[in-house]
Design a protein around this motif. Sequence first.
Motif, PDB file in Angstrom:
ATOM      1  N   ARG A   1      -5.587   5.622 -16.903  1.00 28.94           N
ATOM      2  CA  ARG A   1      -5.318   5.861 -15.482  1.00 28.94           C
ATOM      3  C   ARG A   1      -5.655   7.296 -15.091  1.00 28.94           C
ATOM      4  O   ARG A   1      -6.134   7.547 -13.987  1.00 28.94           O
TER       5      ARG A   1
ATOM      6  N   CYS B   1      -2.067   3.518 -21.923  1.00 28.35           N
ATOM      7  CA  CYS B   1      -2.571   3.136 -20.601  1.00 28.35           C
ATOM      8  C   CYS B   1      -2.658   4.349 -19.676  1.00 28.35           C
ATOM      9  O   CYS B   1      -3.564   4.445 -18.845  1.00 28.35           O
ATOM     10  N   ARG B   2      -1.716   5.287 -19.831  1.00 34.49           N
ATOM     11  CA  ARG B   2      -1.725   6.479 -18.981  1.00 34.49           C
ATOM     12  C   ARG B   2      -3.046   7.237 -19.116  1.00 34.49           C
ATOM     13  O   ARG B   2      -3.589   7.742 -18.132  1.00 34.49           O
TER      14      ARG B   2
ATOM     15  N   ASN C   1      -7.634   5.647  -5.691  1.00 37.90           N
ATOM     16  CA  ASN C   1      -7.322   6.957  -6.230  1.00 37.90           C
ATOM     17  C   ASN C   1      -7.630   8.072  -5.241  1.00 37.90           C
ATOM     18  O   ASN C   1      -8.672   8.074  -4.584  1.00 37.90           O
TER      19      ASN C   1
ATOM     20  N   GLU D   1      -2.708   9.692 -10.403  1.00 35.65           N
ATOM     21  CA  GLU D   1      -1.899   9.391 -11.583  1.00 35.65           C
ATOM     22  C   GLU D   1      -0.703  10.305 -11.757  1.00 35.65           C
ATOM     23  O   GLU D   1       0.400   9.847 -12.084  1.00 35.65           O
TER      24      GLU D   1
ATOM     25  N   ASP E   1      -2.754  -3.423 -17.607  1.00 30.69           N
ATOM     26  CA  ASP E   1      -2.072  -2.150 -17.767  1.00 30.69           C
ATOM     27  C   ASP E   1      -0.564  -2.337 -17.843  1.00 30.69           C
ATOM     28  O   ASP E   1      -0.009  -3.268 -17.251  1.00 30.69           O
TER      29      ASP E   1
ATOM     30  N   ARG F   1       4.519   2.701  -8.838  1.00 30.84           N
ATOM     31  CA  ARG F   1       3.706   1.997  -9.835  1.00 30.84           C
ATOM     32  C   ARG F   1       4.585   1.338 -10.893  1.00 30.84           C
ATOM     33  O   ARG F   1       4.296   0.238 -11.362  1.00 30.84           O
TER      34      ARG F   1
ATOM     35  N   GLU G   1       2.543   0.267 -17.062  1.00 34.07           N
ATOM     36  CA  GLU G   1       2.742   1.608 -16.517  1.00 34.07           C
ATOM     37  C   GLU G   1       3.418   2.548 -17.505  1.00 34.07           C
ATOM     38  O   GLU G   1       3.068   3.721 -17.597  1.00 34.07           O
TER      39      GLU G   1
ATOM     40  N   ILE H   1      -5.460  -3.373 -10.628  1.00 35.48           N
ATOM     41  CA  ILE H   1      -4.485  -3.242 -11.709  1.00 35.48           C
ATOM     42  C   ILE H   1      -3.754  -4.567 -11.886  1.00 35.48           C
ATOM     43  O   ILE H   1      -3.162  -5.094 -10.940  1.00 35.48           O
TER      44      ILE H   1
END
Length: 250
Positions: free
Chosen positions: A48, A44-45, A181, A158, A37, A167, A39, A60
């Motif tokens: 996530r 990638c978002r 999470n 997220e 990933d 992150r 950030e 990650i």
Amino acid sequence: MLKLAGQLTTSTSALWRGTSVRVQETERPRELLHLYDMEGCPHCRLVREALTELDLDAVIYPCPKGGDRFRNRAAELGGRERFPLLVDPGQGEVLQESTRIVAYLWRQYGSGGGPGLTARAPIGKIRSVMASATRIGAGVYAKPARRPARLLELYSFESSPYTRVVRERLCELQLPYVVRNCGKSSLGDYVLPVVREAVGMNYEPASPNRRELLARTGRVAVPYLVDPNQDNSLYESDRILEHLRHFYQI
């Protein structure tokens, strides 16, 4: 205050996806998922966000531009250096491209549901690109850092403005971690921790990671970093950033 306003702008641009758990009692992976990933990457978002909304944890592996720790491994696994890349060890799956990964996660772990309109192309990619543009390269480029012997753990969701800065720094320093999470799934989750504590609210979180935080620390807030290498655990983004700077950044 200006930094927080900027973070709120980012979350708003992303339409606050990656805040709530959208399914209950999902099937859990046999082994932790692995996500290669970056950030600051809008693609990638989207992955996530799906991890938060499906209440899934993952290892990650940060792959910022100029990084030398995990980008080569991702290229070997996927045949090319492209992110995001998801590995599901329990199913023997290796997937690239956010659309395929999100579809796979919802199909495999979403109890037959779907991510909704704002997570699908082109809307999902447009809002994610807009959100990334507000961060101006944060969480994109590698910085020199010491590598920890053991994985860090980050309790997060997220869209959290406070967690995002942590992150981003973890990505820039190429520090691998397990994301735990903590998406919101009950009315009490939406009440600020300081308010819950001030009014003596009888708060009983529904998600496993929120229950774990409550049992472990007596409160539920993110970000919360666990660093087994330094035998330290701490709340609050500013304190966490200072911890990372002191022990890992060169």
